[in-house]
Design an enzyme around this catalytic site. Structure first.
Site, PDB file in Angstrom:
ATOM      1  N   GLY A   1      92.389  51.591  44.028  1.00  0.00           N
ATOM      2  CA  GLY A   1      92.014  50.590  45.023  1.00  0.00           C
ATOM      3  C   GLY A   1      93.064  49.540  45.303  1.00  0.00           C
ATOM      4  O   GLY A   1      92.893  48.684  46.157  1.00  0.00           O
ATOM      5  N   HIS A   2      94.175  49.582  44.587  1.00  0.00           N
ATOM      6  CA  HIS A   2      95.219  48.545  44.726  1.00  0.00           C
ATOM      7  C   HIS A   2      96.581  49.198  44.861  1.00  0.00           C
ATOM      8  O   HIS A   2      97.309  49.255  43.881  1.00  0.00           O
ATOM      9  CB  HIS A   2      95.192  47.628  43.509  1.00  0.00           C
ATOM     10  N   PHE A   3      96.978  49.720  45.879  1.00  0.00           N
ATOM     11  CA  PHE A   3      96.419  49.843  47.214  1.00  0.00           C
ATOM     12  C   PHE A   3      96.408  51.322  47.584  1.00  0.00           C
ATOM     13  O   PHE A   3      97.368  52.022  47.253  1.00  0.00           O
ATOM     14  CB  PHE A   3      97.277  49.080  48.228  1.00  0.00           C
TER      15      PHE A   3
END
Length: 143
Positions: A49-51
């Site tokens: 999720g990052h990124f």
């Protein structure tokens, strides 16, 4: 060959998966300095999720990794056996490069001040020879 592997680290600090964020201790003088490593795998939970499409380790996790290395250094001292080290503060944090999947992070912490129940350390993270983060960490020793 590491000085301490992850199982031995677990005997010193209370962190466990998914939040034990150091893999080994390379060098250590208890209460003085430590050098730890983290081998960043592509499947680390934060990269998804990052990124998406451009995975980068969050800077705060690099600071946490430095703090865990520092905790091993302090809690390896006989008088602190079985205790925990808690964040007391973070000063002068600077991020100087991206940390990506596949990188090996070298975490160096030197204790600047150590009193009975609190202290300060100078912490620096490297990928290869490149400094990617540095900060001063303050900690308190708890039961």
């Amino acid at each position: 060959m590491p000085l301490l592997n992850q199982e031995q680290i677990k005997e010193i600090i209370p962190h466990r998966d998914p939040f034990l964020l150091i893999d080994e201790i390379e060098e250590m003088e208890p209460g003085v300095r430590v050098v730890a490593k983290k081998y960043l795998k592509e499947d680390e939970f934060w990269f998804a999720g990052h990124f998406p499409g451009h995975p980068v380790q969050p800077g705060v996790l690099t600071i946490e990794m430095l703090a865990q290395a520092g905790a091993v250094c302090i809690l390896s001292m006989p008088e602190y056996k079985g205790k925990i080290a808690l964040f007391g503060g973070i000063d002068k944090a600077r991020f100087r490069g991206e940390v990506k999947p596949g990188d090996t992070l070298r975490l160096e912490v030197e204790m600047l001040k150590l009193r009975k129940s609190f202290g300060t350390g100078k912490a620096t993270a490297y990928v290869g020879d490149q400094r990617v983060a540095n900060t001063e960490i303050m900690f308190a020793i708890g039961e």
